[in-house]
Design a protein around this motif. Structure first.
Motif, PDB file in Angstrom:
ATOM      1  N   ILE A 173      -8.309   2.072  -0.416  1.00  0.00           N
ATOM      2  CA  ILE A 173      -8.915   1.328  -1.512  1.00  0.00           C
ATOM      3  C   ILE A 173      -7.887   0.305  -1.990  1.00  0.00           C
ATOM      4  O   ILE A 173      -6.731   0.651  -2.248  1.00  0.00           O
ATOM      5  CB  ILE A 173      -9.328   2.252  -2.671  1.00  0.00           C
ATOM      6  N   PHE A 174      -8.321  -0.951  -2.097  1.00  0.00           N
ATOM      7  CA  PHE A 174      -7.439  -2.051  -2.498  1.00  0.00           C
ATOM      8  C   PHE A 174      -7.896  -2.655  -3.816  1.00  0.00           C
ATOM      9  O   PHE A 174      -9.092  -2.738  -4.093  1.00  0.00           O
ATOM     10  CB  PHE A 174      -7.441  -3.160  -1.441  1.00  0.00           C
ATOM     11  N   ASN A 175      -6.938  -3.127  -4.584  1.00  0.00           N
ATOM     12  CA  ASN A 175      -7.223  -3.870  -5.808  1.00  0.00           C
ATOM     13  C   ASN A 175      -6.783  -5.311  -5.608  1.00  0.00           C
ATOM     14  O   ASN A 175      -5.640  -5.557  -5.239  1.00  0.00           O
ATOM     15  CB  ASN A 175      -6.461  -3.274  -7.000  1.00  0.00           C
ATOM     16  N   GLY A 212      -2.793  -1.297  -3.206  1.00  0.00           N
ATOM     17  CA  GLY A 212      -3.776  -0.318  -2.771  1.00  0.00           C
ATOM     18  C   GLY A 212      -3.161   1.000  -2.392  1.00  0.00           C
ATOM     19  O   GLY A 212      -1.953   1.208  -2.506  1.00  0.00           O
ATOM     20  N   TRP A 269     -15.109   1.827  -5.160  1.00  0.00           N
ATOM     21  CA  TRP A 269     -13.822   1.910  -5.850  1.00  0.00           C
ATOM     22  C   TRP A 269     -13.372   3.336  -6.120  1.00  0.00           C
ATOM     23  O   TRP A 269     -12.386   3.559  -6.819  1.00  0.00           O
ATOM     24  CB  TRP A 269     -13.877   1.116  -7.163  1.00  0.00           C
ATOM     25  N   SER A 297     -13.359  -3.822  -0.854  1.00  0.00           N
ATOM     26  CA  SER A 297     -12.643  -2.790  -1.595  1.00  0.00           C
ATOM     27  C   SER A 297     -11.799  -1.881  -0.708  1.00  0.00           C
ATOM     28  O   SER A 297     -10.993  -1.109  -1.218  1.00  0.00           O
ATOM     29  CB  SER A 297     -13.625  -1.935  -2.397  1.00  0.00           C
ATOM     30  N   GLY A 298     -11.978  -1.925   0.627  1.00  0.00           N
ATOM     31  CA  GLY A 298     -11.171  -1.076   1.483  1.00  0.00           C
ATOM     32  C   GLY A 298     -11.842  -0.777   2.804  1.00  0.00           C
ATOM     33  O   GLY A 298     -12.728  -1.508   3.250  1.00  0.00           O
ATOM     34  N   VAL A 320       0.827  -1.203   0.000  1.00  0.00           N
ATOM     35  CA  VAL A 320       0.000   0.000   0.000  1.00  0.00           C
ATOM     36  C   VAL A 320       0.865   1.259   0.000  1.00  0.00           C
ATOM     37  O   VAL A 320       1.864   1.328   0.715  1.00  0.00           O
ATOM     38  CB  VAL A 320      -0.920   0.017   1.252  1.00  0.00           C
TER      39      VAL A 320
END
Length: 129
Positions: free
Chosen positions: A83-85, A61, A121, A94-95, A33
């Protein structure tokens, strides 16, 4: 070290890294991150990872944290979003959003709220850069 760098260091140690390590454990997935701190007109960022040197299946993220002075002296309120992918993609996770207080003199940050987010997102209004 300037003020925003100090705030970021405390946040990573006290809030962000523990939250990421918990998510890593739950998902069995390493997380990398970029964490950004914003205080007034100053900002700084730092890259962190839950597992050094591991790149297989790593979720990426970004986390953004805004600070404002509060009282007593050397205390700050904060609000943040991450926010993470690719973190547990089957779940839609998503976070998260966080808020709390940070006391510089005690090098301590405490959360007043944390909520996980699913299928969100985009950044909220206060976090768009």
């Amino acid at each position: 070290m300037n003020r925003v760098e100090e705030l970021l260091e405390i946040m990573i140690d006290q809030v962000v890294l523990p939250a990421l390590l918990e998510l890593d454990k739950e998902s069995n997935q390493p997380i990398a991150v970029k964490v950004s701190a914003i205080f007034g007109n100053d900002s700084t960022s730092r890259e962190i990872c839950t597992r050094a040197g591991e790149s297989t299946n790593t979720a990426g993220g970004e986390a953004r944290i805004r600070f404002r002075e509060s009282s007593p002296a050397n205390c700050f309120s904060f609000a943040g979003e991450a926010i993470f992918n690719g973190l547990a993609p089957a779940t839609g996770f998503s976070g998260f959003a966080i808020a709390g207080k940070l006391k510089v003199d005690e090098r301590m940050a405490s959360l007043s709220s944390r909520s996980n987010r699913y299928n969100v997102w985009t950044w909220s209004k206060g976090f768009v850069v």
